[in-house]
Design a protein around this motif. Structure first.
Motif, PDB file in Angstrom:
ATOM      1  N   ARG A 127       1.034  41.770   8.375  1.00  0.00           N
ATOM      2  CA  ARG A 127       2.185  41.430   7.537  1.00  0.00           C
ATOM      3  C   ARG A 127       1.817  41.261   6.066  1.00  0.00           C
ATOM      4  O   ARG A 127       2.689  41.025   5.233  1.00  0.00           O
ATOM      5  CB  ARG A 127       2.819  40.116   8.027  1.00  0.00           C
ATOM      6  N   LEU A 128       0.535  41.382   5.734  1.00  0.00           N
ATOM      7  CA  LEU A 128       0.063  41.134   4.376  1.00  0.00           C
ATOM      8  C   LEU A 128       0.661  42.144   3.398  1.00  0.00           C
ATOM      9  O   LEU A 128       0.504  43.348   3.558  1.00  0.00           O
ATOM     10  CB  LEU A 128      -1.468  41.201   4.340  1.00  0.00           C
ATOM     11  N   LEU A 129       1.350  41.640   2.396  1.00  0.00           N
ATOM     12  CA  LEU A 129       2.000  42.494   1.403  1.00  0.00           C
ATOM     13  C   LEU A 129       1.239  42.462   0.074  1.00  0.00           C
ATOM     14  O   LEU A 129       0.862  43.507  -0.448  1.00  0.00           O
ATOM     15  CB  LEU A 129       3.457  42.057   1.205  1.00  0.00           C
ATOM     16  N   HIS A 130       0.991  41.258  -0.476  1.00  0.00           N
ATOM     17  CA  HIS A 130       0.304  41.129  -1.758  1.00  0.00           C
ATOM     18  C   HIS A 130      -0.592  39.902  -1.763  1.00  0.00           C
ATOM     19  O   HIS A 130      -0.330  38.925  -1.059  1.00  0.00           O
ATOM     20  CB  HIS A 130       1.300  40.971  -2.916  1.00  0.00           C
ATOM     21  N   MET A 131      -1.597  39.967  -2.621  1.00  0.00           N
ATOM     22  CA  MET A 131      -2.441  38.807  -2.924  1.00  0.00           C
ATOM     23  C   MET A 131      -2.396  38.634  -4.442  1.00  0.00           C
ATOM     24  O   MET A 131      -2.587  39.602  -5.177  1.00  0.00           O
ATOM     25  CB  MET A 131      -3.858  39.016  -2.406  1.00  0.00           C
ATOM     26  N   LEU A 132      -2.089  37.408  -4.875  1.00  0.00           N
ATOM     27  CA  LEU A 132      -1.847  37.147  -6.296  1.00  0.00           C
ATOM     28  C   LEU A 132      -2.728  36.027  -6.828  1.00  0.00           C
ATOM     29  O   LEU A 132      -3.056  35.089  -6.096  1.00  0.00           O
ATOM     30  CB  LEU A 132      -0.388  36.734  -6.511  1.00  0.00           C
ATOM     31  N   ALA A 133      -3.063  36.127  -8.091  1.00  0.00           N
ATOM     32  CA  ALA A 133      -3.717  35.042  -8.830  1.00  0.00           C
ATOM     33  C   ALA A 133      -2.816  34.730 -10.020  1.00  0.00           C
ATOM     34  O   ALA A 133      -2.592  35.582 -10.873  1.00  0.00           O
ATOM     35  CB  ALA A 133      -5.106  35.458  -9.290  1.00  0.00           C
ATOM     36  N   LEU A 134      -2.273  33.524 -10.040  1.00  0.00           N
ATOM     37  CA  LEU A 134      -1.369  33.100 -11.104  1.00  0.00           C
ATOM     38  C   LEU A 134      -2.126  32.153 -12.028  1.00  0.00           C
ATOM     39  O   LEU A 134      -2.495  31.046 -11.637  1.00  0.00           O
ATOM     40  CB  LEU A 134      -0.142  32.403 -10.515  1.00  0.00           C
ATOM     41  N   HIS A 135      -2.376  32.601 -13.250  1.00  0.00           N
ATOM     42  CA  HIS A 135      -3.181  31.839 -14.202  1.00  0.00           C
ATOM     43  C   HIS A 135      -2.287  30.995 -15.107  1.00  0.00           C
ATOM     44  O   HIS A 135      -1.218  31.433 -15.525  1.00  0.00           O
ATOM     45  CB  HIS A 135      -4.026  32.781 -15.057  1.00  0.00           C
ATOM     46  N   THR A 136      -2.772  29.784 -15.422  1.00  0.00           N
ATOM     47  CA  THR A 136      -2.037  28.876 -16.291  1.00  0.00           C
ATOM     48  C   THR A 136      -3.008  27.947 -17.005  1.00  0.00           C
ATOM     49  O   THR A 136      -4.211  27.964 -16.732  1.00  0.00           O
ATOM     50  CB  THR A 136      -0.981  28.079 -15.498  1.00  0.00           C
ATOM     51  N   LYS A 137      -2.463  27.131 -17.889  1.00  0.00           N
ATOM     52  CA  LYS A 137      -3.280  26.162 -18.618  1.00  0.00           C
ATOM     53  C   LYS A 137      -2.639  24.786 -18.457  1.00  0.00           C
ATOM     54  O   LYS A 137      -1.460  24.607 -18.766  1.00  0.00           O
ATOM     55  CB  LYS A 137      -3.352  26.543 -20.099  1.00  0.00           C
ATOM     56  N   ILE A 138      -3.440  23.826 -17.974  1.00  0.00           N
ATOM     57  CA  ILE A 138      -2.965  22.451 -17.787  1.00  0.00           C
ATOM     58  C   ILE A 138      -3.946  21.517 -18.484  1.00  0.00           C
ATOM     59  O   ILE A 138      -5.136  21.510 -18.151  1.00  0.00           O
ATOM     60  CB  ILE A 138      -2.868  22.088 -16.284  1.00  0.00           C
ATOM     61  N   ASP A 139      -3.461  20.736 -19.428  1.00  0.00           N
ATOM     62  CA  ASP A 139      -4.314  19.801 -20.183  1.00  0.00           C
ATOM     63  C   ASP A 139      -5.555  20.496 -20.746  1.00  0.00           C
ATOM     64  O   ASP A 139      -6.680  20.022 -20.574  1.00  0.00           O
ATOM     65  CB  ASP A 139      -4.722  18.616 -19.301  1.00  0.00           C
ATOM     66  N   ASN A 140      -5.341  21.644 -21.362  1.00  0.00           N
ATOM     67  CA  ASN A 140      -6.415  22.442 -21.968  1.00  0.00           C
ATOM     68  C   ASN A 140      -7.454  22.945 -20.969  1.00  0.00           C
ATOM     69  O   ASN A 140      -8.566  23.282 -21.351  1.00  0.00           O
ATOM     70  CB  ASN A 140      -7.103  21.675 -23.103  1.00  0.00           C
ATOM     71  N   LYS A 141      -7.107  22.973 -19.687  1.00  0.00           N
ATOM     72  CA  LYS A 141      -7.990  23.525 -18.658  1.00  0.00           C
ATOM     73  C   LYS A 141      -7.330  24.768 -18.081  1.00  0.00           C
ATOM     74  O   LYS A 141      -6.146  24.751 -17.748  1.00  0.00           O
ATOM     75  CB  LYS A 141      -8.241  22.509 -17.541  1.00  0.00           C
ATOM     76  N   GLU A 142      -8.093  25.829 -17.981  1.00  0.00           N
ATOM     77  CA  GLU A 142      -7.599  27.078 -17.400  1.00  0.00           C
ATOM     78  C   GLU A 142      -7.651  26.959 -15.884  1.00  0.00           C
ATOM     79  O   GLU A 142      -8.715  26.745 -15.301  1.00  0.00           O
ATOM     80  CB  GLU A 142      -8.454  28.260 -17.874  1.00  0.00           C
ATOM     81  N   ARG A 143      -6.489  27.078 -15.232  1.00  0.00           N
ATOM     82  CA  ARG A 143      -6.375  26.906 -13.782  1.00  0.00           C
ATOM     83  C   ARG A 143      -5.739  28.149 -13.160  1.00  0.00           C
ATOM     84  O   ARG A 143      -5.031  28.909 -13.829  1.00  0.00           O
ATOM     85  CB  ARG A 143      -5.529  25.685 -13.435  1.00  0.00           C
ATOM     86  N   THR A 144      -5.955  28.319 -11.871  1.00  0.00           N
ATOM     87  CA  THR A 144      -5.405  29.466 -11.154  1.00  0.00           C
ATOM     88  C   THR A 144      -4.816  29.011  -9.826  1.00  0.00           C
ATOM     89  O   THR A 144      -5.394  28.177  -9.131  1.00  0.00           O
ATOM     90  CB  THR A 144      -6.508  30.514 -10.894  1.00  0.00           C
ATOM     91  N   SER A 145      -3.654  29.563  -9.506  1.00  0.00           N
ATOM     92  CA  SER A 145      -3.048  29.401  -8.189  1.00  0.00           C
ATOM     93  C   SER A 145      -3.282  30.701  -7.423  1.00  0.00           C
ATOM     94  O   SER A 145      -3.124  31.789  -7.981  1.00  0.00           O
ATOM     95  CB  SER A 145      -1.536  29.168  -8.298  1.00  0.00           C
ATOM     96  N   LEU A 146      -3.648  30.580  -6.166  1.00  0.00           N
ATOM     97  CA  LEU A 146      -3.823  31.753  -5.316  1.00  0.00           C
ATOM     98  C   LEU A 146      -2.650  31.839  -4.364  1.00  0.00           C
ATOM     99  O   LEU A 146      -2.241  30.839  -3.765  1.00  0.00           O
ATOM    100  CB  LEU A 146      -5.144  31.661  -4.543  1.00  0.00           C
ATOM    101  N   VAL A 147      -2.092  33.054  -4.230  1.00  0.00           N
ATOM    102  CA  VAL A 147      -0.881  33.253  -3.430  1.00  0.00           C
ATOM    103  C   VAL A 147      -1.080  34.442  -2.501  1.00  0.00           C
ATOM    104  O   VAL A 147      -1.604  35.482  -2.903  1.00  0.00           O
ATOM    105  CB  VAL A 147       0.347  33.522  -4.333  1.00  0.00           C
ATOM    106  N   VAL A 148      -0.624  34.264  -1.255  1.00  0.00           N
ATOM    107  CA  VAL A 148      -0.584  35.352  -0.286  1.00  0.00           C
ATOM    108  C   VAL A 148       0.878  35.588   0.065  1.00  0.00           C
ATOM    109  O   VAL A 148       1.575  34.662   0.482  1.00  0.00           O
ATOM    110  CB  VAL A 148      -1.402  35.007   0.978  1.00  0.00           C
ATOM    111  N   VAL A 149       1.342  36.805  -0.156  1.00  0.00           N
ATOM    112  CA  VAL A 149       2.730  37.175   0.117  1.00  0.00           C
ATOM    113  C   VAL A 149       2.744  38.006   1.400  1.00  0.00           C
ATOM    114  O   VAL A 149       2.059  39.024   1.502  1.00  0.00           O
ATOM    115  CB  VAL A 149       3.328  38.006  -1.042  1.00  0.00           C
ATOM    116  N   LEU A 150       3.536  37.553   2.370  1.00  0.00           N
ATOM    117  CA  LEU A 150       3.666  38.271   3.642  1.00  0.00           C
ATOM    118  C   LEU A 150       4.964  39.058   3.681  1.00  0.00           C
ATOM    119  O   LEU A 150       5.929  38.725   2.992  1.00  0.00           O
ATOM    120  CB  LEU A 150       3.615  37.291   4.815  1.00  0.00           C
ATOM    121  N   ARG A 151       4.973  40.093   4.498  1.00  0.00           N
ATOM    122  CA  ARG A 151       6.214  40.847   4.723  1.00  0.00           C
ATOM    123  C   ARG A 151       7.211  39.947   5.452  1.00  0.00           C
ATOM    124  O   ARG A 151       6.815  39.049   6.199  1.00  0.00           O
ATOM    125  CB  ARG A 151       5.932  42.077   5.573  1.00  0.00           C
ATOM    126  N   PRO A 152       8.509  40.182   5.273  1.00  0.00           N
ATOM    127  CA  PRO A 152       9.512  39.360   5.956  1.00  0.00           C
ATOM    128  C   PRO A 152       9.417  39.487   7.479  1.00  0.00           C
ATOM    129  O   PRO A 152       9.017  40.527   8.004  1.00  0.00           O
ATOM    130  CB  PRO A 152      10.844  39.934   5.463  1.00  0.00           C
TER     131      PRO A 152
END
Length: 129
Positions: free
Chosen positions: A28-53
């Motif tokens: 069911r694996l559709l996509h794998m994502l890395a969402l980058h952001t900055k929190i309190d001057n620290k570079e952070r990343t969220s990891l996401v796995v998107v499955l098919r419906p």
């Protein structure tokens, strides 16, 4: 169709659950994502796995480890390397996006709605039916 984020944690030990979910649902694996952001001057990343419906039910799960992993572009780390190895195993490219941090949203659900909008605009999620 219902598209919903399921938060596993911030990516410390729960990264192993994210990887196990990926391996167990490889059909069911559709996509794998890395969402980058900055929190309190620290570079952070969220990891996401998107499955098919699911069929039936039309439920599309997006599993996320939110903002707990250092951005690998600034600070290489083992947790991101494990995610990249899993993507390679399943012949998936990790799509990287820069997003706003969740801390600027009043509620976590508003943040997830914001992310769903971005992912739809970039065609990583199927349009609503």
């Amino acid at each position: 169709m219902i598209q919903r984020f399921i938060e596993l944690g911030e990516g410390y030990s729960d990264i192993y659950e994210l990887l196990e979910l990926t391996n167990a649902n490889q059909h069911r694996l559709l996509h794998m994502l890395a969402l980058h952001t900055k929190i309190d001057n620290k570079e952070r990343t969220s990891l996401v796995v998107v499955l098919r419906p699911t069929d039936p039910g039309k439920f599309q799960a997006l599993y996320i480890c939110r903002e707990g992993i250092p951005n690998p572009n600034f600070s290489p780390n083992k947790r991101y390397d494990l995610f990249a190895q899993t993507a390679n195993t399943h012949r998936k490219q990790i799509h990287e996006l820069s997003v706003k941090p969740s801390t600027i949203f009043y509620e976590k659900e508003l943040y997830f709605q914001y992310l769903i909008g971005i992912l739809r605009l970039n065609h990583y999620l199927l349009p609503l039916q």
